[in-house]
Enzyme design. Structure first.
Site, PDB file in Angstrom:
ATOM      1  N   ASP A  35       3.954  51.195 -31.480  1.00  0.00           N
ATOM      2  CA  ASP A  35       2.586  50.836 -31.861  1.00  0.00           C
ATOM      3  C   ASP A  35       2.268  49.398 -31.471  1.00  0.00           C
ATOM      4  O   ASP A  35       1.176  49.085 -31.024  1.00  0.00           O
ATOM      5  CB  ASP A  35       2.391  51.005 -33.377  1.00  0.00           C
ATOM      6  CG  ASP A  35       2.314  52.487 -33.744  1.00  0.00           C
ATOM      7  OD1 ASP A  35       2.400  53.319 -32.813  1.00  0.00           O
ATOM      8  OD2 ASP A  35       2.178  52.790 -34.937  1.00  0.00           O
ATOM      9  N   GLU A  37       3.529  47.591 -29.055  1.00  0.00           N
ATOM     10  CA  GLU A  37       3.330  47.435 -27.615  1.00  0.00           C
ATOM     11  C   GLU A  37       1.963  47.959 -27.193  1.00  0.00           C
ATOM     12  O   GLU A  37       1.278  47.369 -26.362  1.00  0.00           O
ATOM     13  CB  GLU A  37       4.425  48.208 -26.854  1.00  0.00           C
ATOM     14  CG  GLU A  37       5.763  47.498 -26.882  1.00  0.00           C
ATOM     15  CD  GLU A  37       6.886  48.394 -26.389  1.00  0.00           C
ATOM     16  OE1 GLU A  37       7.686  47.929 -25.575  1.00  0.00           O
ATOM     17  OE2 GLU A  37       6.949  49.568 -26.834  1.00  0.00           O
ATOM     18  N   TYR A  38       1.589  49.078 -27.810  1.00  0.00           N
ATOM     19  CA  TYR A  38       0.282  49.668 -27.516  1.00  0.00           C
ATOM     20  C   TYR A  38      -0.837  48.699 -27.918  1.00  0.00           C
ATOM     21  O   TYR A  38      -1.768  48.439 -27.161  1.00  0.00           O
ATOM     22  CB  TYR A  38       0.153  50.999 -28.257  1.00  0.00           C
ATOM     23  CG  TYR A  38      -1.190  51.663 -28.103  1.00  0.00           C
ATOM     24  CD1 TYR A  38      -1.461  52.476 -27.001  1.00  0.00           C
ATOM     25  CD2 TYR A  38      -2.191  51.478 -29.054  1.00  0.00           C
ATOM     26  CE1 TYR A  38      -2.692  53.089 -26.849  1.00  0.00           C
ATOM     27  CE2 TYR A  38      -3.424  52.085 -28.909  1.00  0.00           C
ATOM     28  CZ  TYR A  38      -3.673  52.893 -27.805  1.00  0.00           C
ATOM     29  OH  TYR A  38      -4.894  53.485 -27.670  1.00  0.00           O
ATOM     30  N   LEU A  85     -18.034  84.526 -34.353  1.00  0.00           N
ATOM     31  CA  LEU A  85     -17.195  85.712 -34.186  1.00  0.00           C
ATOM     32  C   LEU A  85     -17.341  86.700 -35.328  1.00  0.00           C
ATOM     33  O   LEU A  85     -17.530  86.315 -36.481  1.00  0.00           O
ATOM     34  CB  LEU A  85     -15.724  85.280 -34.095  1.00  0.00           C
ATOM     35  CG  LEU A  85     -15.377  84.360 -32.930  1.00  0.00           C
ATOM     36  CD1 LEU A  85     -13.914  83.964 -33.008  1.00  0.00           C
ATOM     37  CD2 LEU A  85     -15.675  85.023 -31.605  1.00  0.00           C
ATOM     38  N   GLU A 118      -5.099  83.561 -30.373  1.00  0.00           N
ATOM     39  CA  GLU A 118      -4.989  82.116 -30.644  1.00  0.00           C
ATOM     40  C   GLU A 118      -5.174  81.860 -32.124  1.00  0.00           C
ATOM     41  O   GLU A 118      -5.930  82.567 -32.786  1.00  0.00           O
ATOM     42  CB  GLU A 118      -6.116  81.340 -29.938  1.00  0.00           C
ATOM     43  CG  GLU A 118      -6.135  81.404 -28.455  1.00  0.00           C
ATOM     44  CD  GLU A 118      -7.517  80.983 -27.941  1.00  0.00           C
ATOM     45  OE1 GLU A 118      -7.879  79.821 -28.114  1.00  0.00           O
ATOM     46  OE2 GLU A 118      -8.221  81.844 -27.388  1.00  0.00           O
ATOM     47  N   LYS A 120      -6.748  80.364 -35.321  1.00  0.00           N
ATOM     48  CA  LYS A 120      -8.114  79.966 -35.636  1.00  0.00           C
ATOM     49  C   LYS A 120      -8.062  78.781 -36.605  1.00  0.00           C
ATOM     50  O   LYS A 120      -7.636  78.929 -37.748  1.00  0.00           O
ATOM     51  CB  LYS A 120      -8.865  81.133 -36.274  1.00  0.00           C
ATOM     52  CG  LYS A 120     -10.318  80.860 -36.520  1.00  0.00           C
ATOM     53  CD  LYS A 120     -11.030  82.144 -36.934  1.00  0.00           C
ATOM     54  CE  LYS A 120     -12.482  81.892 -37.200  1.00  0.00           C
ATOM     55  NZ  LYS A 120     -12.707  81.007 -38.363  1.00  0.00           N
ATOM     56  N   ASP A 122      -9.368  75.936 -39.088  1.00  0.00           N
ATOM     57  CA  ASP A 122     -10.466  75.848 -40.038  1.00  0.00           C
ATOM     58  C   ASP A 122     -11.037  74.429 -39.996  1.00  0.00           C
ATOM     59  O   ASP A 122     -10.598  73.548 -40.706  1.00  0.00           O
ATOM     60  CB  ASP A 122      -9.934  76.169 -41.440  1.00  0.00           C
ATOM     61  CG  ASP A 122     -11.048  76.617 -42.352  1.00  0.00           C
ATOM     62  OD1 ASP A 122     -12.160  76.844 -41.849  1.00  0.00           O
ATOM     63  OD2 ASP A 122     -10.812  76.733 -43.563  1.00  0.00           O
ATOM     64  N   ARG A 141     -22.080  72.676 -33.650  1.00  0.00           N
ATOM     65  CA  ARG A 141     -22.482  74.017 -33.259  1.00  0.00           C
ATOM     66  C   ARG A 141     -23.933  74.293 -33.668  1.00  0.00           C
ATOM     67  O   ARG A 141     -24.692  74.909 -32.934  1.00  0.00           O
ATOM     68  CB  ARG A 141     -21.548  75.029 -33.932  1.00  0.00           C
ATOM     69  CG  ARG A 141     -21.865  76.440 -33.557  1.00  0.00           C
ATOM     70  CD  ARG A 141     -20.915  77.423 -34.243  1.00  0.00           C
ATOM     71  NE  ARG A 141     -21.377  78.758 -33.957  1.00  0.00           N
ATOM     72  CZ  ARG A 141     -22.382  79.340 -34.576  1.00  0.00           C
ATOM     73  NH1 ARG A 141     -23.011  78.705 -35.535  1.00  0.00           N
ATOM     74  NH2 ARG A 141     -22.776  80.547 -34.252  1.00  0.00           N
ATOM     75  N   GLU A 181     -12.501  72.792 -32.049  1.00  0.00           N
ATOM     76  CA  GLU A 181     -12.621  72.675 -33.489  1.00  0.00           C
ATOM     77  C   GLU A 181     -12.079  71.305 -33.900  1.00  0.00           C
ATOM     78  O   GLU A 181     -10.918  71.003 -33.642  1.00  0.00           O
ATOM     79  CB  GLU A 181     -11.797  73.809 -34.120  1.00  0.00           C
ATOM     80  CG  GLU A 181     -12.143  74.157 -35.521  1.00  0.00           C
ATOM     81  CD  GLU A 181     -13.316  75.124 -35.649  1.00  0.00           C
ATOM     82  OE1 GLU A 181     -13.888  75.546 -34.614  1.00  0.00           O
ATOM     83  OE2 GLU A 181     -13.671  75.447 -36.788  1.00  0.00           O
ATOM     84  N   LYS A 297      -9.072  87.541 -28.063  1.00  0.00           N
ATOM     85  CA  LYS A 297     -10.103  87.547 -27.023  1.00  0.00           C
ATOM     86  C   LYS A 297      -9.668  88.389 -25.830  1.00  0.00           C
ATOM     87  O   LYS A 297      -8.493  88.347 -25.437  1.00  0.00           O
ATOM     88  CB  LYS A 297     -10.360  86.125 -26.509  1.00  0.00           C
ATOM     89  CG  LYS A 297     -10.944  85.176 -27.533  1.00  0.00           C
ATOM     90  CD  LYS A 297     -11.016  83.765 -26.965  1.00  0.00           C
ATOM     91  CE  LYS A 297     -11.448  82.785 -28.043  1.00  0.00           C
ATOM     92  NZ  LYS A 297     -11.213  81.396 -27.640  1.00  0.00           N
ATOM     93  N   CYS A 415     -23.466  67.248 -72.720  1.00  0.00           N
ATOM     94  CA  CYS A 415     -22.825  66.946 -71.440  1.00  0.00           C
ATOM     95  C   CYS A 415     -21.533  66.158 -71.677  1.00  0.00           C
ATOM     96  O   CYS A 415     -21.561  65.140 -72.377  1.00  0.00           O
ATOM     97  CB  CYS A 415     -23.778  66.126 -70.575  1.00  0.00           C
ATOM     98  SG  CYS A 415     -23.006  65.438 -69.109  1.00  0.00           S
ATOM     99  N   CYS A 418     -22.191  62.377 -70.198  1.00  0.00           N
ATOM    100  CA  CYS A 418     -23.129  61.397 -70.762  1.00  0.00           C
ATOM    101  C   CYS A 418     -23.580  61.730 -72.178  1.00  0.00           C
ATOM    102  O   CYS A 418     -24.251  60.922 -72.810  1.00  0.00           O
ATOM    103  CB  CYS A 418     -24.339  61.239 -69.851  1.00  0.00           C
ATOM    104  SG  CYS A 418     -25.465  62.640 -69.906  1.00  0.00           S
ATOM    105  N   CYS A 433     -26.910  69.492 -67.403  1.00  0.00           N
ATOM    106  CA  CYS A 433     -27.111  68.307 -68.223  1.00  0.00           C
ATOM    107  C   CYS A 433     -28.536  67.814 -68.000  1.00  0.00           C
ATOM    108  O   CYS A 433     -29.023  67.811 -66.886  1.00  0.00           O
ATOM    109  CB  CYS A 433     -26.110  67.231 -67.806  1.00  0.00           C
ATOM    110  SG  CYS A 433     -26.579  65.584 -68.346  1.00  0.00           S
TER     111      CYS A 433
END
Ligand SMILES: [Zn+2]
Length: 676
Positions: A35, A37-38, A85, A118, A120, A122, A141, A181, A297, A415, A418, A433
């Site tokens: 890290d 060096e990067y 899908l 493949e 999927k 989430d 999307r 995704e 697919k 509630c 409160c 509430c």
């Protein structure tokens, strides 16, 4: 004189090197550099670019977090739609899918069709647009045709290259839409929720919501602070490159330096795909991120095109959904949480149990009716289920395990946050509430109060309300009128001019109509229209606050539920405090009686039918009411005028039948205009 071409060369060299290490680190997960060096490389590039800003280009690795926060997302049309899908939940449904596919392709049933299976993920589906290899636009999307422009946020995701790698000798396509995704792994998801819990913010229910919430941040710096990741799974529009199969597409995407999930298989037939689905249903726990199924697919692109789509789902793909994991545990308590809109949600506290690799201690019971329906009691042994959610749900009670010592749940009357009264309308499942300053819902209430149709305070939107409540400048809606410019200027990114504008907007809102103020208070069931109805009967908030259930119910359009909600709202101590604060700050809590003398239509009754050209029906009604006239819904002998617009309904026939005078739009405006 510095040798500019040499410097440009050096900058290019640094960039190539950094791009390479980015790729090794974020895409291949196989870093070569430490890290430190990067970081050193990055710092040297930044320093050079700072000295020679003429060489900064948008695809430079230093330019990931550059843009300023946006006010809103622009909408973007996808070049080709992003389809959604259809789902399959068992073997039969996968076999039926295979059968349909073969039928359309006119394949004999015992002949195989090749599939790609493949994982999927989430997360949040995104579209990445690369023009000649450079990331030019990214969008959500959305509805599949149009999404939101999230380019500046997506640029901060390190596994998404700003520039694609050249695949061998071949040129990059002119345009390529890459679909994938965006997701958060379990570790980062837990970190974000922990952080939010510390700040008393609401936690994300699942990694998908967290990923979506992070990508849809108006401030790219917030997105950058979360370690979002991506897996891509296909392409949309492509010019300058053709693919024969989906499998080849995936290999190609990998070769241009973008992340493709390794959990995938080229299957010779549906049988192999089904086996793959079951294998991963068992193994999914091992994944460091959330996957909710397997996408199957059709491999050949020619076949995909032959199959086409039905509504917005492709006929060549299906999503097999993993079965949600269940476990058995015991409920030790049922507590009540209060949501942002004041909804009270019963939550079961349970003995810790592991469900799909996560230890859970709480399960949502949704609402009071659900608790009754499932007959869940404290002490019960229950089956809980988790389907990608952090908070699992109680599926059912194992009543055979009851000892007789179980305790029924009672919804609290106050509630738990409160202490205000809880209100639940007869026809609603949710109890809420009624506290206008309830800490659990204060942000939503203030946002509503300041919104356009309420007090219309320009510049006081969700983002600022969030900050001002967090910084304790606002604890209830009335506090808006006590904001001071100096305090506002202490807020990050609040400039002199915005602060002055905001103060002016707040001051201006003090004189809004009474109906807007009533609506702004956010009384359950009191929308804009009901607020207006109320102002026809009450001249001040004080009068309204003293009205009893019976008095309110006498008003047309005010039913028992609305009346009850109003009465309970004004009974709360919090309400009284807020109203007196509003009063002291100079907010107008009254309306003047309408000036007499212009009541040219006093005693006249109108009915409106059909559409008017120059005014809306509501505006026409108001014009009549302002002049002392009445507007009723149906035509009777007592009706004085029926105003007839285009496409009038049966009221017009009724008017003719009863010989009531009708007015067209011009005649109506003359009647209003001449005498006003
Ligand atoms: Zn409350």
């Amino acid at each position: 004189m510095p040798n500019l071409p040499e410097i440009k060369k050096e900058i290019d060299k640094f960039r190539q090197e950094i791009d390479y290490h980015n790729y090794k680190y974020y895409v291949e997960d196989n870093p070569v550099l430490s890290d430190a060096e990067y970081d050193r490389l990055m710092r040297r590039l930044s320093a050079l670019e700072e000295e020679y800003p003429q060489f900064i280009t948008p695809d430079s690795p230093t330019q990931r977090v550059g843009a300023k926060p946006a006010k809103e997302f622009a909408s973007v049309r996808h070049l080709t739609p992003m389809l959604s899908l259809a789902n399959a939940f068992d073997n039969e449904e996968l076999l039926a899918f295979d059968k349909r596919v073969k039928k359309i392709l006119e394949l004999v049933e015992n002949k195989d069709c090749e599939y790609v299976a493949e994982l999927k993920i989430d997360g949040l589906a995104v579209n990445l647009n690369y023009t000649r290899g450079v990331l030019t636009q990214a969008s959500t999307r959305g509805d599949g045709l149009e999404g939101e422009d999230i380019t500046n946020n997506v640029r901060t995701i390190k596994s998404i290259p700003l520039k694609l790698r050249k695949p061998g000798q071949e040129d990059l396509p002119q345009v390529i839409e890459i679909r994938g995704e965006v997701y958060l792994d379990h570790k980062e998801f837990a970190r974000i929720n922990e952080e939010r819990e510390k700040q008393d913010g609401p936690v994300f229910a699942n990694p998908r919501n967290a990923a979506a919430g992070s990508v849809r941040q108006l401030d790219p710096a917030v997105t950058a602070s979360r370690k979002l990741n991506i897996f891509v799974y296909g392409v949309g529009a492509v010019t300058g490159k053709k693919f024969e199969t989906h499998w080849e597409t995936l290999q190609y995407l990998k070769s241009v330096g973008i992340k493709v999930n390794e959990v995938k298989k080229l299957c010779r037939n549906i049988g192999e795909a089904i086996a793959f689905c079951h294998e991963w249903d068992k193994q999914k726990k091992k994944l460091p991120y959330e996957a909710d199924g397997i996408v199957v697919k059709v491999n050949e692109i020619v076949r995909q095109n032959m199959l086409g789509q039905v509504s917005r789902s492709p006929r060549w793909a299906i999503a097999y959904k993993f079965a949600p994991e269940q476990a058995v545990t015991r409920i030790t308590d049922i507590i009540v949480g209060v949501g942002r809109t004041g909804a009270l949600t019963p939550v079961a506290v349970m003995e810790p149990v592991e469900v799909s690799g996560v230890t859970v201690t709480h399960a949502t019971l949704h609402n009071e009716d659900e608790v009754r329906r499932k007959d869940v009691r404290v002490g019960d042994t229950v089956v809980v289920q988790r389907a990608g959610e952090v908070i699992p749900e109680v599926v059912r009670v194992l009543t055979e395990k009851r000892t007789g010592r179980e305790k029924e749940f009672i919804m609290p009357k106050k509630c738990p946050v409160c202490g205000s009264d809880v209100f639940r309308a007869e026809d609603e499942a949710v109890a809420r509430c009624t506290g206008i300053a309830c800490p659990a819902q204060v942000k939503e209430r203030i946002i509503h109060f300041a919104s356009r149709n309420a007090m219309d305070i320009e510049g006081l939107g969700q983002a600022w309300v969030d900050i001002m409540v967090d910084k304790k400048l606002l604890a209830d809606p009335a506090d808006i009128y006590y904001l001071e410019k100096d305090k506002l200027l202490d807020l990050e990114r609040m400039g002199e001019k915005s602060a002055a504008n905001l103060i002016a907007a707040i001051s201006e809102s003090k004189s809004r109509n009474l109906s807007r103020l009533i609506y702004a208070l956010g009384i359950r069931h009191v929308g804009e229209h009901i607020a207006e109805v109320l102002t026809e009967h009450f001249l001040s908030l004080e009068e309204l606050s003293k009205a009893g259930q019976e008095e309110l119910e006498k008003i047309q359009e005010i039913g028992p539920a609305i009346a009850a909600s109003i009465v309970i709202f004004f009974k709360q101590d919090e309400t009284k405090t807020v109203l007196s604060k509003l009063n002291r700050s100079g907010v107008k809590l009254k309306q003047e009686r309408k000036p007499k003398g212009k009541q040219t239509l006093a005693g006249k009754t109108f009915v409106l039918t059909g559409g008017l050209e120059s005014v809306t029906r509501d505006e026409a009604s108001r014009m009549i009411k302002d002049r002392g006239g009445r507007v009723t819904a149906s035509v009777t002998k007592k009706t004085d005028f029926v105003v007839v617009g285009t496409d009038p309904g049966s009221k017009y026939d009724q008017a003719k039948k009863l010989n009531v005078k009708t007015l067209n739009e011009t005649e109506f405006k003359k009647l209003i205009g001449e005498k006003s």
